[in-house]
Write a protein that holds these residues in place. Structure first.
Motif, short mmCIF file in Angstrom:
data_model
loop_
_atom_site.label_atom_id
_atom_site.label_comp_id
_atom_site.label_asym_id
_atom_site.label_seq_id
_atom_site.Cartn_x
_atom_site.Cartn_y
_atom_site.Cartn_z
N SER A 218 2.45 7.22 13.50
CA SER A 218 2.24 6.84 12.10
C SER A 218 3.57 6.62 11.38
O SER A 218 4.55 7.33 11.64
CB SER A 218 1.45 7.92 11.35
OG SER A 218 0.16 8.09 11.91
N SER A 219 3.58 5.67 10.48
CA SER A 219 4.75 5.45 9.64
C SER A 219 4.86 6.57 8.61
O SER A 219 3.95 7.40 8.45
CB SER A 219 4.64 4.10 8.94
OG SER A 219 3.55 4.11 8.01
N TRP B 179 0.82 -1.21 0.00
CA TRP B 179 0.00 0.00 0.00
C TRP B 179 0.86 1.26 0.00
O TRP B 179 0.42 2.32 -0.47
CB TRP B 179 -0.97 0.01 1.17
CG TRP B 179 -0.33 0.07 2.54
CD1 TRP B 179 -0.06 -0.98 3.35
CD2 TRP B 179 0.09 1.25 3.24
NE1 TRP B 179 0.53 -0.54 4.52
CE2 TRP B 179 0.62 0.83 4.47
CE3 TRP B 179 0.06 2.62 2.95
CZ2 TRP B 179 1.13 1.71 5.42
CZ3 TRP B 179 0.58 3.51 3.89
CH2 TRP B 179 1.11 3.04 5.11
N GLU B 180 2.08 1.18 0.53
CA GLU B 180 2.94 2.37 0.57
C GLU B 180 3.27 2.86 -0.84
O GLU B 180 3.29 4.08 -1.10
CB GLU B 180 4.21 2.06 1.35
CG GLU B 180 3.99 1.78 2.82
CD GLU B 180 5.27 1.50 3.57
OE1 GLU B 180 5.29 1.70 4.81
OE2 GLU B 180 6.27 1.10 2.94
N TYR C 135 4.76 6.65 5.30
CA TYR C 135 3.74 6.73 4.25
C TYR C 135 2.32 6.82 4.81
O TYR C 135 1.41 7.27 4.10
CB TYR C 135 3.88 5.56 3.27
CG TYR C 135 4.99 5.79 2.28
CD1 TYR C 135 4.87 6.76 1.29
CD2 TYR C 135 6.18 5.08 2.35
CE1 TYR C 135 5.89 7.01 0.39
CE2 TYR C 135 7.21 5.32 1.44
CZ TYR C 135 7.05 6.29 0.47
OH TYR C 135 8.07 6.54 -0.42
N LYS C 136 2.13 6.45 6.06
CA LYS C 136 0.81 6.70 6.65
C LYS C 136 0.60 8.20 6.83
O LYS C 136 -0.51 8.71 6.63
CB LYS C 136 0.66 5.98 7.99
CG LYS C 136 -0.75 6.11 8.55
CD LYS C 136 -0.96 5.29 9.81
CE LYS C 136 -2.38 5.45 10.33
NZ LYS C 136 -2.61 4.66 11.58
N LYS C 137 1.65 8.92 7.21
CA LYS C 137 1.56 10.38 7.28
C LYS C 137 1.20 10.95 5.91
O LYS C 137 0.36 11.85 5.79
CB LYS C 137 2.88 10.98 7.76
CG LYS C 137 3.29 10.64 9.18
CD LYS C 137 4.58 11.36 9.53
CE LYS C 137 5.07 11.04 10.92
NZ LYS C 137 5.70 9.73 11.06
N VAL D 40 0.33 4.78 -2.16
CA VAL D 40 0.24 6.13 -1.59
C VAL D 40 1.20 7.06 -2.30
O VAL D 40 0.84 8.19 -2.67
CB VAL D 40 0.52 6.10 -0.08
CG1 VAL D 40 0.67 7.52 0.47
CG2 VAL D 40 -0.61 5.38 0.66
N ARG E 222 0.58 17.40 6.03
CA ARG E 222 1.16 16.37 6.90
C ARG E 222 1.53 16.96 8.25
O ARG E 222 1.42 16.30 9.29
CB ARG E 222 2.37 15.73 6.22
CG ARG E 222 2.01 14.90 5.00
CD ARG E 222 3.15 14.03 4.54
NE ARG E 222 4.22 14.73 3.89
CZ ARG E 222 4.25 15.01 2.58
NH1 ARG E 222 3.23 14.65 1.80
NH2 ARG E 222 5.27 15.64 2.04
N PHE F 12 -0.42 9.44 3.54
CA PHE F 12 -1.79 9.06 3.22
C PHE F 12 -2.80 9.95 3.96
O PHE F 12 -3.75 10.46 3.36
CB PHE F 12 -2.02 7.59 3.59
CG PHE F 12 -3.46 7.16 3.44
CD1 PHE F 12 -4.01 6.96 2.19
CD2 PHE F 12 -4.25 6.96 4.56
CE1 PHE F 12 -5.34 6.58 2.05
CE2 PHE F 12 -5.57 6.59 4.43
CZ PHE F 12 -6.12 6.39 3.17
N LEU F 13 -2.60 10.14 5.26
CA LEU F 13 -3.54 10.93 6.04
C LEU F 13 -3.53 12.39 5.61
O LEU F 13 -4.58 13.05 5.55
CB LEU F 13 -3.21 10.82 7.53
CG LEU F 13 -3.38 9.42 8.13
CD1 LEU F 13 -2.85 9.39 9.57
CD2 LEU F 13 -4.84 8.99 8.08
#
Length: 219
Positions: free
Chosen positions: A66-67, A29-30, A69-71, A33, A55, A73-74
């Motif tokens: 958050s990792s 998923w990364e 790439y989660k940052k 993103v 971000r 994504f959000l």
């Protein structure tokens, strides 16, 4: 803006543990993103400084937990909602519920991927002569903007020496708020470690940052 993302000079976060043979992506998923962020930016939905700002606005407990790439994504999700490309209802449902908002630069195919992935050039013609010369002593302004800035907190109010002049570049503080490119001179400024960290700091340490002209005053 001031926030937990500006971690320079802070401690208490534990030792940095490099990952041997770290893969480019830890989960599939990364990569998706990364593709979404670069494609939407290239399509004109936002610029790189705007994406950084979103971000940075993540709540501290979310940001720290958050990792990387989660940052991304959000931040992307919130940015697209605020700019009208998505609705919160669509995010919750997992699919579009209304016709999509038109993008400035349309769609891309495989032939455009390499161009999209190459970072843009941000040098611009100078609107005025440079205010500082190499060797000048300058003081970083003690500013606390509520929007995006590239001036780290740990140098604010401190005196350093101009080491390099990189020419004029897009000013991130303006670009992030979509107020135009507002080109500004960019300098490398060198600070003595003890001036930043106090008498207990390493006397041999020097810290260099790249600082835009509006961040600086003559010392």
């Amino acid at each position: 803006m001031n926030g937990v993302h500006d971690m320079g000079g802070m401690d208490g976060f534990g030792k940095v543990e490099p990952e041997p043979n770290e893969p480019m992506f830890h989960e599939a998923w990364e990569s998706r993103v990364l593709a979404m962020v670069r494609a939407m930016g290239a399509a004109g939905a936002f610029n790189i400084d705007t994406s950084r700002f979103y971000r940075e606005t993540l709540p501290p407990h979310v940001y720290l937990s958050s990792s990387y790439y989660k940052k991304w994504f959000l931040g992307l999700e919130e940015m697209l909602i605020e700019k009208g490309y998505l609705t919160r209802e669509e995010v919750a449902a997992g699919h579009a519920m209304q016709p999509g908002k038109a993008l400035k630069h349309g769609k891309f195919d495989l032939a455009n991927v390499e161009r999209i992935m190459v970072r843009g050039k941000f040098a611009r013609p100078a609107p005025a002569p440079a205010r500082f010369n190499i060797g000048d002593r300058v003081r970083a302004k003690n500013i606390h903007p509520t929007t995006h800035t590239r001036l780290p907190r740990y140098v604010r109010g401190h005196v350093g020496v101009v080491e390099l002049n990189h020419g004029c570049h897009v000013f991130p503080d303006s670009a992030a708020m979509e107020l135009g490119e507002n080109p500004q001179w960019l300098y490398t400024v060198v600070f003595e470690g003890r001036d930043l960290w106090g008498a207990d700091g390493d006397p041999t340490l020097k810290v260099s940052i790249d600082a835009f002209e509006p961040y600086l005053d003559p010392a």
